[in-house]
Enzyme design. Sequence first.
Site, PDB file in Angstrom:
ATOM      1  N   GLY A  33       3.545  -0.798  10.298  1.00  0.00           N
ATOM      2  CA  GLY A  33       3.670   0.573   9.838  1.00  0.00           C
ATOM      3  C   GLY A  33       4.930   0.783   9.034  1.00  0.00           C
ATOM      4  O   GLY A  33       5.606  -0.179   8.662  1.00  0.00           O
ATOM      5  N   ASN A  34       5.227   2.026   8.733  1.00  0.00           N
ATOM      6  CA  ASN A  34       6.456   2.344   8.002  1.00  0.00           C
ATOM      7  C   ASN A  34       6.990   3.686   8.486  1.00  0.00           C
ATOM      8  O   ASN A  34       6.360   4.350   9.301  1.00  0.00           O
ATOM      9  CB  ASN A  34       6.196   2.331   6.490  1.00  0.00           C
ATOM     10  CG  ASN A  34       5.180   3.375   6.073  1.00  0.00           C
ATOM     11  OD1 ASN A  34       5.432   4.570   6.181  1.00  0.00           O
ATOM     12  ND2 ASN A  34       4.024   2.932   5.624  1.00  0.00           N
TER      13      ASN A  34
END
Length: 234
Positions: A33-34
Amino acid sequence: SGTLPAPGSLTGRRVVITAGGTREPIDPVRYLGNRSSGKQGMALAAAALAEGATVELILAHVEVPAPDGVELVQVETAEELRTATLRAAKQADALIMAAAVADFRPAEQILTKIKKRADGVDPVITLVRNPDILREAVEQRTAAGAGPVIVGFAAETGDPTADPLSHAREKLARKGCDYLVLNQVGDGRVFGLDDTAATILDAGGTEPVEVIGTKAEVATAVVARVAAALAGRG
Ligand code: CTP
Ligand code: CA
């Protein structure tokens, strides 16, 4: 009896906004993810609604609620975001790509949870590149001969080769979109915060405009540029 809302600069226009961060599954319980919070995308949706637009919000993972009155499409991965975005863009007057799209995804879909092995051999995750959705939206428009005003976002740090503005100019040219909104990041700036500084670059050659303020103020400035571009097209 009721009074109709005053017409805004985007009344009768359809605006598609992508927001949040994609998640690329590693196995059934883990993902890549980010740090995108989705706040800028939500602010853009609110600003477009306030100008009278019909807003379709294509949402990857976000940490804030969507404003009332938008059409919501929920996605998880870059591939899902791509399908939803390219479909929506065909009907749109504007496409604003605020989502943080994972550049890479695990090469293999692992359908069972990765376990620690008794022999001590640890996993290696091979990544493959995701499609560039913004670039594809521009190509789709070119192929159709007409299509939405397209806005990209870029978070850049400087590095030894170039400053953030130079990176952003290069990216605007490479992507082929109409506007690129640059956020300068690093040192704890921008991610998840309400205050931000953004520079709006215009492929038409107008000098970059810097907006310092809340994400809502940045959103209002971006939406104003989109409305002006659409008004210019007639
Ligand atoms: N974007 C996209 N598809 C991708 C990656 C990015 O549509 N696979 C969009 C983002 O939504 C954003 C813009 O492209 O509007 C710029 O994203 P950015 O990550 O800055 O661009 P990249 O081309 O991935 O460049 P970098 O290598 O600097 O990450
Ligand atoms: Ca990227």
